[in-house]
Design a protein around this motif. Structure first.
Motif, mmCIF file in Angstrom:
data_model
loop_
_atom_site.group_PDB
_atom_site.id
_atom_site.type_symbol
_atom_site.label_atom_id
_atom_site.label_comp_id
_atom_site.label_asym_id
_atom_site.label_seq_id
_atom_site.Cartn_x
_atom_site.Cartn_y
_atom_site.Cartn_z
ATOM 1 N N PHE A 5 2.770 -3.868 1.226
ATOM 2 C CA PHE A 5 1.453 -4.078 0.625
ATOM 3 C C PHE A 5 1.289 -5.537 0.268
ATOM 4 N N ARG A 6 0.150 -6.108 0.679
ATOM 5 C CA ARG A 6 -0.081 -7.525 0.411
ATOM 6 C C ARG A 6 -1.447 -7.809 -0.231
ATOM 7 N N ASP A 7 -2.228 -6.793 -0.487
ATOM 8 C CA ASP A 7 -3.586 -6.992 -0.984
ATOM 9 C C ASP A 7 -3.665 -6.977 -2.513
ATOM 10 N N PHE A 8 -2.678 -7.585 -3.150
ATOM 11 C CA PHE A 8 -2.596 -7.576 -4.607
ATOM 12 C C PHE A 8 -3.834 -8.194 -5.265
ATOM 13 N N ASP A 9 -4.285 -9.326 -4.715
ATOM 14 C CA ASP A 9 -5.424 -10.021 -5.313
ATOM 15 C C ASP A 9 -6.688 -9.169 -5.267
ATOM 16 N N ALA A 10 -6.932 -8.494 -4.151
ATOM 17 C CA ALA A 10 -8.127 -7.647 -4.022
ATOM 18 C C ALA A 10 -8.087 -6.505 -5.036
ATOM 19 N N VAL A 11 -6.933 -5.923 -5.224
ATOM 20 C CA VAL A 11 -6.783 -4.818 -6.178
ATOM 21 C C VAL A 11 -6.974 -5.332 -7.599
ATOM 22 N N LEU A 22 -3.655 0.572 -12.278
ATOM 23 C CA LEU A 22 -2.855 0.117 -11.137
ATOM 24 C C LEU A 22 -1.922 1.225 -10.645
ATOM 25 N N THR A 23 -1.380 1.991 -11.572
ATOM 26 C CA THR A 23 -0.524 3.120 -11.202
ATOM 27 C C THR A 23 -1.327 4.184 -10.468
ATOM 28 N N TYR A 24 -2.509 4.489 -10.977
ATOM 29 C CA TYR A 24 -3.372 5.474 -10.315
ATOM 30 C C TYR A 24 -3.730 4.984 -8.912
ATOM 31 N N PHE A 25 -4.074 3.697 -8.800
ATOM 32 C CA PHE A 25 -4.362 3.127 -7.480
ATOM 33 C C PHE A 25 -3.154 3.268 -6.557
ATOM 34 N N GLY A 26 -1.971 2.939 -7.066
ATOM 35 C CA GLY A 26 -0.758 3.025 -6.250
ATOM 36 C C GLY A 26 -0.537 4.429 -5.707
ATOM 37 N N LEU A 27 -0.750 5.421 -6.533
ATOM 38 C CA LEU A 27 -0.609 6.808 -6.093
ATOM 39 C C LEU A 27 -1.626 7.132 -5.001
ATOM 40 N N ARG A 28 -2.867 6.724 -5.216
ATOM 41 C CA ARG A 28 -3.912 6.982 -4.213
ATOM 42 C C ARG A 28 -3.634 6.207 -2.923
ATOM 43 N N TYR A 29 -3.160 4.981 -3.041
ATOM 44 C CA TYR A 29 -2.842 4.203 -1.841
ATOM 45 C C TYR A 29 -1.695 4.861 -1.081
ATOM 46 N N TYR A 30 -0.701 5.315 -1.796
ATOM 47 C CA TYR A 30 0.414 6.015 -1.158
ATOM 48 C C TYR A 30 -0.083 7.262 -0.422
ATOM 49 N N GLU A 31 -1.013 7.960 -1.051
ATOM 50 C CA GLU A 31 -1.546 9.190 -0.468
ATOM 51 C C GLU A 31 -2.401 8.911 0.769
ATOM 52 N N TYR A 32 -3.299 7.893 0.694
ATOM 53 C CA TYR A 32 -4.262 7.652 1.767
ATOM 54 C C TYR A 32 -3.855 6.558 2.749
ATOM 55 N N ARG A 33 -3.089 5.589 2.269
ATOM 56 C CA ARG A 33 -2.750 4.389 3.057
ATOM 57 C C ARG A 33 -4.015 3.669 3.524
ATOM 58 N N ASP A 34 -5.025 3.708 2.679
ATOM 59 C CA ASP A 34 -6.323 3.080 2.965
ATOM 60 C C ASP A 34 -6.759 2.333 1.704
ATOM 61 N N ASN A 36 -9.471 0.500 0.770
ATOM 62 C CA ASN A 36 -10.808 0.733 0.222
ATOM 63 C C ASN A 36 -10.958 2.125 -0.371
ATOM 64 N N LYS A 37 -10.425 3.117 0.298
ATOM 65 C CA LYS A 37 -10.525 4.481 -0.214
ATOM 66 C C LYS A 37 -9.778 4.616 -1.542
ATOM 67 N N ALA A 38 -8.596 4.021 -1.614
ATOM 68 C CA ALA A 38 -7.804 4.095 -2.849
ATOM 69 C C ALA A 38 -8.480 3.340 -3.984
ATOM 70 N N ILE A 39 -9.038 2.161 -3.694
ATOM 71 C CA ILE A 39 -9.744 1.399 -4.732
ATOM 72 C C ILE A 39 -10.980 2.167 -5.191
ATOM 73 N N ASN A 40 -11.783 2.631 -4.257
ATOM 74 C CA ASN A 40 -13.019 3.334 -4.620
ATOM 75 C C ASN A 40 -12.746 4.592 -5.430
ATOM 76 N N GLU A 41 -11.722 5.342 -5.070
ATOM 77 C CA GLU A 41 -11.403 6.545 -5.846
ATOM 78 C C GLU A 41 -10.918 6.174 -7.245
ATOM 79 N N THR A 42 -10.134 5.109 -7.340
ATOM 80 C CA THR A 42 -9.652 4.651 -8.641
ATOM 81 C C THR A 42 -10.819 4.211 -9.517
#
Length: 135
Positions: A5-11, A22-34, A36-42
């Motif tokens: 993962f390299r998009d730290f600044d965007a997050v 950030l933890t919630y985002f990490g879980l969603r990113y792990y789940e979706y590997r997307d 924008n989807k993980a950020i938007n859901e968070t």
């Protein structure tokens, strides 16, 4: 977990630095590997939770509910000085409000960590709080 993962600044720009978001985002990113989807859901989850918590904050402030909501909308648009908040509040509600009342509302919001004061301007305490009152 095998994730590069390299998009730290965007997050950080969208979510701020609150560990829970950030933890919630990490879980969603792990789940979706997307990203924008993980950020938007968070963001959606955070906004719903922030609004619920703000309603809890307002439980014992029924008479001033609209005033607190208006102040939060004012500072969420753009950090605002005391006079800008007073003027915006009076215009929005169509009535004069004493200086001492304005100061009390701001003190309550500061003490409850809904807003912070930066260079004589009042701002949402975190980006997601601001987002909750802009939408």
């Amino acid at each position: 977990m095998g994730i590069e993962f390299r998009d730290f600044d965007a997050v950080y720009e969208r979510l701020g630095g609150i560990p829970g978001w950030l933890t919630y985002f990490g879980l969603r990113y792990y789940e979706y590997r997307d990203l924008n989807k993980a950020i938007n859901e968070t963001v959606s989850y955070a906004i719903a939770l922030i609004r619920q918590e703000f309603n809890n904050f307002l439980t014992d402030k029924v008479a001033a509910r609209d005033r607190y909501l208006t102040i939060m909308r004012i500072v969420a648009r753009e950090c605002a000085g005391w006079s800008e908040i007073k003027n915006g509040l009076e215009v929005e509600l169509g009535m004069e409000i004493s200086d001492s009342r304005i100061s009390e509302y701001l003190r309550q919001l500061l003490d409850s960590a809904w807003i912070v004061k930066v260079d004589n301007k009042y701002c949402p305490a975190e980006p997601l709080i601001g987002a909750a009152f802009r939408t």
